[in-house]
Design a protein around this motif. Structure first.
Motif, PDB file in Angstrom:
ATOM      1  N   ILE A 173      35.884  16.290   8.792  1.00  0.00           N
ATOM      2  CA  ILE A 173      37.075  16.637   8.461  1.00  0.00           C
ATOM      3  C   ILE A 173      37.794  15.229   8.445  1.00  0.00           C
ATOM      4  N   THR A 174      37.379  14.227   9.680  1.00  0.00           N
ATOM      5  CA  THR A 174      37.980  13.099   9.367  1.00  0.00           C
ATOM      6  C   THR A 174      37.668  12.333   8.223  1.00  0.00           C
ATOM      7  N   ALA A 175      36.456  12.426   7.816  1.00  0.00           N
ATOM      8  CA  ALA A 175      35.901  11.673   6.574  1.00  0.00           C
ATOM      9  C   ALA A 175      36.677  12.113   5.486  1.00  0.00           C
ATOM     10  N   SER A 176      36.699  13.544   5.372  1.00  0.00           N
ATOM     11  CA  SER A 176      37.569  14.029   4.221  1.00  0.00           C
ATOM     12  C   SER A 176      38.990  13.517   3.925  1.00  0.00           C
ATOM     13  N   ILE A 177      39.712  13.508   5.117  1.00  0.00           N
ATOM     14  CA  ILE A 177      41.032  12.873   4.967  1.00  0.00           C
ATOM     15  C   ILE A 177      40.979  11.470   4.605  1.00  0.00           C
ATOM     16  N   ALA A 178      39.803  10.794   5.098  1.00  0.00           N
ATOM     17  CA  ALA A 178      39.885   9.504   4.996  1.00  0.00           C
ATOM     18  C   ALA A 178      39.532   9.119   3.285  1.00  0.00           C
ATOM     19  N   GLN A 179      38.847  10.123   2.854  1.00  0.00           N
ATOM     20  CA  GLN A 179      38.437   9.916   1.516  1.00  0.00           C
ATOM     21  C   GLN A 179      39.721  10.039   0.382  1.00  0.00           C
ATOM     22  N   LYS A 180      40.610  10.728   1.012  1.00  0.00           N
ATOM     23  CA  LYS A 180      41.713  11.078  -0.076  1.00  0.00           C
ATOM     24  C   LYS A 180      42.753   9.814   0.030  1.00  0.00           C
ATOM     25  N   PHE A 181      42.366   8.807   0.842  1.00  0.00           N
ATOM     26  CA  PHE A 181      43.287   7.609   0.999  1.00  0.00           C
ATOM     27  C   PHE A 181      42.385   6.316   0.666  1.00  0.00           C
ATOM     28  N   LEU A 182      41.120   6.530   0.137  1.00  0.00           N
ATOM     29  CA  LEU A 182      40.436   5.263  -0.431  1.00  0.00           C
ATOM     30  C   LEU A 182      40.911   4.912  -1.576  1.00  0.00           C
ATOM     31  N   LEU A 183      41.253   3.295  -1.761  1.00  0.00           N
ATOM     32  CA  LEU A 183      41.354   2.767  -3.144  1.00  0.00           C
ATOM     33  C   LEU A 183      40.422   3.171  -4.100  1.00  0.00           C
ATOM     34  N   PRO A 184      40.520   3.043  -5.420  1.00  0.00           N
ATOM     35  CA  PRO A 184      39.419   3.547  -6.195  1.00  0.00           C
ATOM     36  C   PRO A 184      38.444   2.666  -6.223  1.00  0.00           C
ATOM     37  N   LYS A 185      38.768   1.401  -6.271  1.00  0.00           N
ATOM     38  CA  LYS A 185      37.679   0.612  -5.962  1.00  0.00           C
ATOM     39  C   LYS A 185      36.738   0.699  -5.042  1.00  0.00           C
ATOM     40  N   VAL A 186      37.440   0.924  -3.716  1.00  0.00           N
ATOM     41  CA  VAL A 186      36.686   1.268  -2.405  1.00  0.00           C
ATOM     42  C   VAL A 186      35.764   2.714  -2.633  1.00  0.00           C
ATOM     43  N   ARG A 187      36.327   3.357  -3.228  1.00  0.00           N
ATOM     44  CA  ARG A 187      35.656   4.795  -3.392  1.00  0.00           C
ATOM     45  C   ARG A 187      34.325   4.651  -4.112  1.00  0.00           C
ATOM     46  N   GLU A 188      34.461   3.850  -5.215  1.00  0.00           N
ATOM     47  CA  GLU A 188      33.127   3.423  -5.937  1.00  0.00           C
ATOM     48  C   GLU A 188      32.096   2.710  -5.117  1.00  0.00           C
ATOM     49  N   HIS A 189      32.669   1.734  -4.614  1.00  0.00           N
ATOM     50  CA  HIS A 189      31.693   0.896  -3.543  1.00  0.00           C
ATOM     51  C   HIS A 189      31.158   1.925  -2.434  1.00  0.00           C
ATOM     52  N   VAL A 190      31.988   2.962  -1.799  1.00  0.00           N
ATOM     53  CA  VAL A 190      31.467   3.717  -1.068  1.00  0.00           C
ATOM     54  C   VAL A 190      30.355   4.695  -1.613  1.00  0.00           C
ATOM     55  N   ARG A 191      30.704   5.253  -2.869  1.00  0.00           N
ATOM     56  CA  ARG A 191      29.756   6.088  -3.561  1.00  0.00           C
ATOM     57  C   ARG A 191      28.269   5.452  -3.706  1.00  0.00           C
ATOM     58  N   GLU A 192      28.441   4.053  -3.970  1.00  0.00           N
ATOM     59  CA  GLU A 192      26.921   3.520  -4.400  1.00  0.00           C
ATOM     60  C   GLU A 192      26.046   3.518  -3.102  1.00  0.00           C
ATOM     61  N   LEU A 193      26.967   3.363  -1.855  1.00  0.00           N
ATOM     62  CA  LEU A 193      26.147   3.680  -0.794  1.00  0.00           C
ATOM     63  C   LEU A 193      25.826   4.715  -0.103  1.00  0.00           C
ATOM     64  N   LEU A 194      26.370   5.890  -0.631  1.00  0.00           N
ATOM     65  CA  LEU A 194      26.083   7.284  -0.226  1.00  0.00           C
ATOM     66  C   LEU A 194      24.798   7.913  -0.750  1.00  0.00           C
ATOM     67  N   PRO A 195      24.039   8.693  -0.187  1.00  0.00           N
ATOM     68  CA  PRO A 195      22.928   9.686  -0.650  1.00  0.00           C
ATOM     69  C   PRO A 195      23.458  10.392  -1.938  1.00  0.00           C
ATOM     70  N   LYS A 196      22.449  10.463  -2.872  1.00  0.00           N
ATOM     71  CA  LYS A 196      22.919  11.075  -4.119  1.00  0.00           C
ATOM     72  C   LYS A 196      23.088  12.355  -3.820  1.00  0.00           C
ATOM     73  N   ASN A 197      22.673  13.065  -2.821  1.00  0.00           N
ATOM     74  CA  ASN A 197      22.985  14.584  -2.551  1.00  0.00           C
ATOM     75  C   ASN A 197      24.416  14.762  -2.150  1.00  0.00           C
ATOM     76  N   ALA A 198      24.947  13.579  -1.764  1.00  0.00           N
ATOM     77  CA  ALA A 198      26.468  13.441  -1.208  1.00  0.00           C
ATOM     78  C   ALA A 198      27.313  13.895  -2.176  1.00  0.00           C
ATOM     79  N   ASN A 199      27.024  13.648  -3.615  1.00  0.00           N
ATOM     80  CA  ASN A 199      28.004  13.974  -4.666  1.00  0.00           C
ATOM     81  C   ASN A 199      28.999  13.160  -4.713  1.00  0.00           C
ATOM     82  N   GLY A 200      29.029  11.987  -4.218  1.00  0.00           N
ATOM     83  CA  GLY A 200      30.068  10.987  -4.064  1.00  0.00           C
ATOM     84  C   GLY A 200      31.408  11.190  -3.026  1.00  0.00           C
ATOM     85  N   ASN A 201      30.960  12.343  -2.054  1.00  0.00           N
ATOM     86  CA  ASN A 201      31.685  12.661  -0.880  1.00  0.00           C
ATOM     87  C   ASN A 201      31.383  11.903   0.295  1.00  0.00           C
ATOM     88  N   LEU A 202      32.375  11.602   1.071  1.00  0.00           N
ATOM     89  CA  LEU A 202      32.087  10.755   2.209  1.00  0.00           C
ATOM     90  C   LEU A 202      31.696  11.525   3.614  1.00  0.00           C
TER      91      LEU A 202
END
Length: 342
Positions: A27-56
Motif C-alpha cells: 500500500i505504501t509503495a502504491s501510494i508512493a508510485q502515484k507521486f513519482l516524477l515521470p523521470k524518476v518513474r522511468e528510472h525506478v522501472r529500469e531497476l524493477l524486475p520484469k514481472n513487476a510490470n513497472g509497478n513499485l
C-alpha cells in the motif's frame, strides 16, 4: 480434494497474505508510485524486475522474504531500532547512533547506495531500492521503533476473537479490518494469484487514503517529507496543484482528530541538529513516530484482552492513525526517490 478442504486452504492463504509484511508495504509503495516524477518513474522501472510490470509495490515486501536466507541474514537487525529507556506508555525515546545496525542507519545506507553517484553496479542499486522502500515502511510502524516486549511481539492480545500479539495487530490485523470495512469482498476466481499479487484488492483502500490526503490532510501533506531547509523535495506539477491548501477537490466538513508529525512546534522540539548523511532523515522522523507508542499504541493496552473494540480500537479508528501512517510513508518514499533520482 473436496471443496470444503480447498476453501479452508484458501482462507489460510488469505490470512497469510493479508499482513503488513505484504499488504501494508504494498500500500505504501502504491501510494508512493502515484507521486513519482515521470523521470524518476522511468528510472525506478529500469531497476524493477520484469514481472513487476513497472509497478513499485511488488518489491515492497522483498526485504522480509530474504532476511532469513544465508545471503541476507545480516539484514534481520535492520528492520527495527532498540531504544534504551524506552518504556511506553510512560516514556518514549529514540537515540540515533550513526553506524549502528538498525532501521535508521539502514535507510541512510541504502539511500546512499541507490544514489546514481554511488557508481554501484545495476544489481546493487536494484537491491538498494528494494531495501529502501521496505525499511521506510518499517520505520512508520511504531512498534518497529519501540523495544518493549521485542517491539510488541511478546505482548499478548486478542483481536476479533483470535489470540495474537500487539505487534501483529499493528503489522496486519488493523489494516485487514479496515480493508474489510470498506466493503472489499474476496473472489475465488481462476486468476486468484493476480487478485492478490497485482494489487487490485487493496486499491479501494489506497483510493480512500488518497481522498483523505486531498481533504482532511491536504494542508499538511506537503510538509510530511520535510527534513530541514537544505533538503528540497519535488512533486509533479499535477501533485503540486492537488496539494495546494486552497484547491477544492472534495467537500469535507469532518474535523476529526489527527496527529501532526511536522508542525512547527514538533520541528523546533525534535530537530536533532545533526549533519544529514543522506537525502532522507529517518532519525528526525522516528521521534514523533516513537511517541505514538506512548500516545496510542501502548495506551490502554491490557494483556490478553480484546483490542478490536472499545476505547483502544475506537481511538485508532477516530484518529485514522493507520491510514495516516500509510499515507505519510508513501509520501516520504516518493520524496526520497524524487530527490535522489530526479
Amino acid at each position: 480434494m473436496n471443496f470444503s478442504y480447498l476453501f479452508i486452504i484458501l482462507l489460510l492463504f488469505i490470512n497469510n497474505v493479508l499482513s503488513y509484511g505484504y499488504v501494508g508495504h504494498q500500500i505504501t509503495a502504491s501510494i508512493a508510485q502515484k507521486f513519482l516524477l515521470p523521470k524518476v518513474r522511468e528510472h525506478v522501472r529500469e531497476l524493477l524486475p520484469k514481472n513487476a510490470n513497472g509497478n513499485l509495490y511488488p518489491i515492497a515486501s522483498w526485504a522480509d522474504r530474504v532476511k532469513f536466507t544465508p545471503k541476507y541474514r545480516f539484514t534481520s537487525r535492520m528492520h527495527y531500532i532498540t531504544a534504551p529507556r524506552n518504556n511506553p506508555p510512560d516514556s518514549c525515546t529514540v537515540i540515533y547512533t550513526p553506524g549502528k545496525i538498525d532501521v535508521l542507519n539502514a535507510i541512510h545506507n541504502y539511500t546512499n547506495r541507490l544514489d546514481p553517484k554511488s557508481n554501484l553496479d545495476f544489481w546493487s542499486r536494484a537491491e538498494a531500492l528494494r531495501f529502501l522502500v521496505h525499511f521506510l515502511g518499517d520505520l512508520h510502524q511504531p512498534l518497529h521503533v519501540a523495544a518493549k516486549f521485542r517491539g510488541g511481539n511478546g505482548a499478548k492480545a486478542i483481536f476479533e476473537g483470535h489470540k495474537t500479539t500487539l505487534h501483529y495487530i499493528w503489522d496486519s490485523r488493523l489494516i485487514n479490518k479496515h480493508i474489510r470495512e470498506l466493503g472489499y469482498k474476496f473472489t475465488f476466481s481462476d486468476d486468484i494469484a493476480n487478485n492478490f499479487y497485482d494489487g487490485p484488492f487493496f486499491e479501494p483502500y489506497v483510493k480512500y487514503i488518497i481522498n483523505l490526503m486531498k481533504t482532511v490532510w491536504k494542508q499538511e501533506v506537503a510538509e510530511w517529507a520535510v527534513c530541514n531547509e537544505e533538503v528540497e523535495y519535488i512533486f509533479e506539477k499535477e501533485t503540486q496543484e492537488l496539494l495546494k491548501p486552497n484547491s477544492i477537490l472534495f467537500e469535507n466538513n469532518n474535523k476529526q482528530t489527527h496527529f501532526e508529525v511536522n508542525s512547527r512546534r514538533e520541528k523546533e522540539k525534535y530537530s536533532l541538529n545533526k549533519k544529514q548523511t543522506s537525502v532522507s532523515c529517518p532519525e528526525f522522523w522516528a521521534v514523533p513516530l516513537n511517541r505514538l507508542n506512548c500516545q496510542i499504541v501502548w495506551k490502554d493496552y491490557i494483556p490478553d484482552t480484546e483490542l478490536s473494540e472499545g476505547i483502544y480500537y475506537e481511538r485508532i479508528k477516530r484518529t485514522r492513525i493507520v491510514e495516516k501512517l500509510l499515507a505519510i510513508t508513501g509520501i516520504r518514499i516518493a520524496a526520497v526517490l524524487n530527490s535522489l533520482l530526479g
